[in-house]
Design a protein around this motif. Structure first.
Motif, PDB file in Angstrom:
ATOM      1  N   LEU A 115       0.833  -1.208   0.000  1.00  0.00           N
ATOM      2  CA  LEU A 115       0.000   0.000   0.000  1.00  0.00           C
ATOM      3  C   LEU A 115       0.867   1.258   0.000  1.00  0.00           C
ATOM      4  CD1 LEU A 115      -2.759  -1.170   2.490  1.00  0.00           C
ATOM      5  CD2 LEU A 115      -3.183  -0.381   0.147  1.00  0.00           C
ATOM      6  N   LEU A 116       1.913   1.262   0.808  1.00  0.00           N
ATOM      7  CA  LEU A 116       2.810   2.419   0.826  1.00  0.00           C
ATOM      8  C   LEU A 116       3.543   2.566  -0.503  1.00  0.00           C
ATOM      9  CD1 LEU A 116       4.389   2.287   4.409  1.00  0.00           C
ATOM     10  CD2 LEU A 116       2.525   3.732   3.581  1.00  0.00           C
ATOM     11  N   ASP A 168      -2.548   5.393   1.294  1.00  0.00           N
ATOM     12  CA  ASP A 168      -2.029   5.763   2.610  1.00  0.00           C
ATOM     13  C   ASP A 168      -3.070   5.546   3.702  1.00  0.00           C
ATOM     14  OD1 ASP A 168       0.613   6.464   2.135  1.00  0.00           O
ATOM     15  OD2 ASP A 168       0.142   8.540   1.635  1.00  0.00           O
ATOM     16  N   ASP A 169      -4.332   5.847   3.401  1.00  0.00           N
ATOM     17  CA  ASP A 169      -5.385   5.673   4.402  1.00  0.00           C
ATOM     18  C   ASP A 169      -5.492   4.209   4.829  1.00  0.00           C
ATOM     19  OD1 ASP A 169      -6.075   8.345   4.480  1.00  0.00           O
ATOM     20  OD2 ASP A 169      -7.672   8.156   2.990  1.00  0.00           O
ATOM     21  N   LEU A 170      -5.464   3.307   3.865  1.00  0.00           N
ATOM     22  CA  LEU A 170      -5.557   1.880   4.184  1.00  0.00           C
ATOM     23  C   LEU A 170      -4.301   1.397   4.907  1.00  0.00           C
ATOM     24  CD1 LEU A 170      -7.138   0.736   0.812  1.00  0.00           C
ATOM     25  CD2 LEU A 170      -8.271   0.694   3.045  1.00  0.00           C
ATOM     26  N   ALA A 171      -3.139   1.922   4.500  1.00  0.00           N
ATOM     27  CA  ALA A 171      -1.899   1.563   5.191  1.00  0.00           C
ATOM     28  C   ALA A 171      -1.937   2.047   6.637  1.00  0.00           C
ATOM     29  CB  ALA A 171      -0.698   2.165   4.463  1.00  0.00           C
ATOM     30  N   GLU A 172      -2.511   3.220   6.855  1.00  0.00           N
ATOM     31  CA  GLU A 172      -2.607   3.740   8.222  1.00  0.00           C
ATOM     32  C   GLU A 172      -3.506   2.856   9.081  1.00  0.00           C
ATOM     33  OE1 GLU A 172      -3.640   7.856  10.664  1.00  0.00           O
ATOM     34  OE2 GLU A 172      -4.082   7.717   8.527  1.00  0.00           O
ATOM     35  N   ASP A 173      -4.582   2.333   8.487  1.00  0.00           N
ATOM     36  CA  ASP A 173      -5.430   1.400   9.231  1.00  0.00           C
ATOM     37  C   ASP A 173      -4.588   0.239   9.760  1.00  0.00           C
ATOM     38  OD1 ASP A 173      -7.661   2.924   8.694  1.00  0.00           O
ATOM     39  OD2 ASP A 173      -8.355   1.679   7.033  1.00  0.00           O
ATOM     40  N   LEU A 174      -3.772  -0.331   8.890  1.00  0.00           N
ATOM     41  CA  LEU A 174      -2.922  -1.452   9.293  1.00  0.00           C
ATOM     42  C   LEU A 174      -1.921  -1.016  10.357  1.00  0.00           C
ATOM     43  CD1 LEU A 174      -2.308  -3.017   5.781  1.00  0.00           C
ATOM     44  CD2 LEU A 174      -3.396  -4.188   7.707  1.00  0.00           C
ATOM     45  N   GLY A 175      -1.366   0.175  10.204  1.00  0.00           N
ATOM     46  CA  GLY A 175      -0.403   0.678  11.174  1.00  0.00           C
ATOM     47  C   GLY A 175      -0.998   0.906  12.549  1.00  0.00           C
ATOM     48  N   ALA A 186     -13.210   4.029  -4.108  1.00  0.00           N
ATOM     49  CA  ALA A 186     -11.798   4.229  -4.437  1.00  0.00           C
ATOM     50  C   ALA A 186     -10.903   3.359  -3.561  1.00  0.00           C
ATOM     51  CB  ALA A 186     -11.423   5.702  -4.275  1.00  0.00           C
ATOM     52  N   GLU A 187     -11.263   3.210  -2.292  1.00  0.00           N
ATOM     53  CA  GLU A 187     -10.465   2.367  -1.402  1.00  0.00           C
ATOM     54  C   GLU A 187     -10.617   0.889  -1.759  1.00  0.00           C
ATOM     55  OE1 GLU A 187     -10.978   3.163   2.744  1.00  0.00           O
ATOM     56  OE2 GLU A 187     -10.580   5.310   2.541  1.00  0.00           O
ATOM     57  N   ARG A 277      -7.343  15.501   7.078  1.00  0.00           N
ATOM     58  CA  ARG A 277      -6.148  14.728   7.425  1.00  0.00           C
ATOM     59  C   ARG A 277      -4.941  15.068   6.557  1.00  0.00           C
ATOM     60  NH1 ARG A 277      -9.823  11.954   4.755  1.00  0.00           N
ATOM     61  NH2 ARG A 277      -9.350  10.483   3.079  1.00  0.00           N
ATOM     62  N   GLY A 278      -5.132  15.774   5.468  1.00  0.00           N
ATOM     63  CA  GLY A 278      -4.003  16.193   4.651  1.00  0.00           C
ATOM     64  C   GLY A 278      -3.472  15.089   3.753  1.00  0.00           C
ATOM     65  N   TYR A 279      -2.337  15.387   3.131  1.00  0.00           N
ATOM     66  CA  TYR A 279      -1.716  14.468   2.181  1.00  0.00           C
ATOM     67  C   TYR A 279      -0.246  14.293   2.543  1.00  0.00           C
ATOM     68  CZ  TYR A 279      -5.813  15.675  -0.619  1.00  0.00           C
ATOM     69  OH  TYR A 279      -7.090  15.888  -1.058  1.00  0.00           O
TER      70      TYR A 279
END
Length: 281
Positions: A115-116, A168-175, A186-187, A277-279
């Protein structure tokens, strides 16, 4: 001096940076435009927000008896603070014991990595091509956006930037130790790309994947991509008529019936992500 910093509350960081910029004195031909541009930057980029808050003049100005004579501030990202997936996604059963399906530490790690990588590639596409349309026969010049449906090939830069953020949003979920359940069309598409790329990487570069895993515990459900598709995709109601259809079919129907601008609309049953949340870039 080297400081390791992890952003744990982006909205709070952004608010503090905006307040700091409002207090700054600007000089030059157009101070208002300078302030407006810096406000835009700190509202979108955590690095810019940190830069505004940690600026040497601002830090030194708060200390009595000294003045700033000059200096520089350097901010850089690092991989030193990678999530501990063994802690975030603990395995309940004993080694070799089959239980209920779960997202394992190794699967989460590889999915997070992909994802990243997709987010980075999408931002690279954006920096190189901007608003340029994807043209037939030029797929090789793009890393991500040529993989999207043709209806998106002429979308503008802002849309592409938002699409890059979905990875990034999905990667943050995992993090954060959460399953990456897509909250919008889109996700759904972004997670499908990541699952496909993770499967391909495991097949083509098994040793690289093994090196990436390090000491993460192994499990029978490691790299169960079919299980990931069943458990992670299409969890929320997509709002299409044929809810009994497979998730991939429902997604195709939704994408075909919705303008790309609507792909980021949160599903009715899902929690909306933080709008400000920004980019990353």
């Amino acid at each position: 001096m080297v400081l390791g910093i992890r952003v744990t509350d982006w909205p709070a960081l952004r608010a503090a940076a905006v307040a700091a910029v409002e207090e700054l004195d600007f000089s030059g031909a157009d101070p208002a435009a300078q302030r407006s541009e810096l406000l835009r930057e700190v509202s979108e980029d955590p690095h810019a927000a940190l830069g505004a808050l940690l600026h040497p003049d601002r830090l030194i100005g708060a200390l009595p008896g000294i003045e700033a004579l000059g200096g520089t501030l350097e901010l850089s990202t690092t991989d030193d603070f990678a999530p501990d997936f063994a802690e975030l996604f603990p395995l309940d059963g004993e080694d070799g014991e089959a239980g209920d399906w779960t997202l394992t530490p190794r699967t989460a790690c590889l999915l997070h990595t992909q994802l990243l990588a997709l987010a980075d590639a999408a931002y690279d596409d954006l920096e190189e091509h901007g608003d340029e349309p994807v043209l037939p026969g030029e797929d090789a010049e793009w890393s991500v956006f040529a993989r999207l449906p043709h209806t998106t090939w002429a979308m503008h830069r802002s849309w592409r930037r938002t699409m890059a953020r979905t990875f990034d949003d999905l990667a943050e979920d995992l993090g954060l130790g959460e399953w990456p359940l897509p909250r919008c069309a889109a996700e759904e598409l972004a997670l499908r790309f990541a699952l496909a790329d993770a499967r391909q990487l495991l097949t083509s570069q098994p040793q690289a994947v093994a090196d990436l895993m390090g000491e993460l515990p192994a499990d029978l459900y490691d790299y169960d991509w079919d299980g990931c598709s069943d458990e992670l995709l299409g969890v929320y109601d997509m709002g299409v008529d044929e809810e009994d259809e497979e998730a991939g079919v429902r997604l195709e129907q939704l994408l075909a019936a919705t303008h790309p601008e609507g792909w980021f609309l949160t599903y009715d049953e899902a929690e909306e992500r933080e709008p400000g949340r920004g980019y990353r870039r």
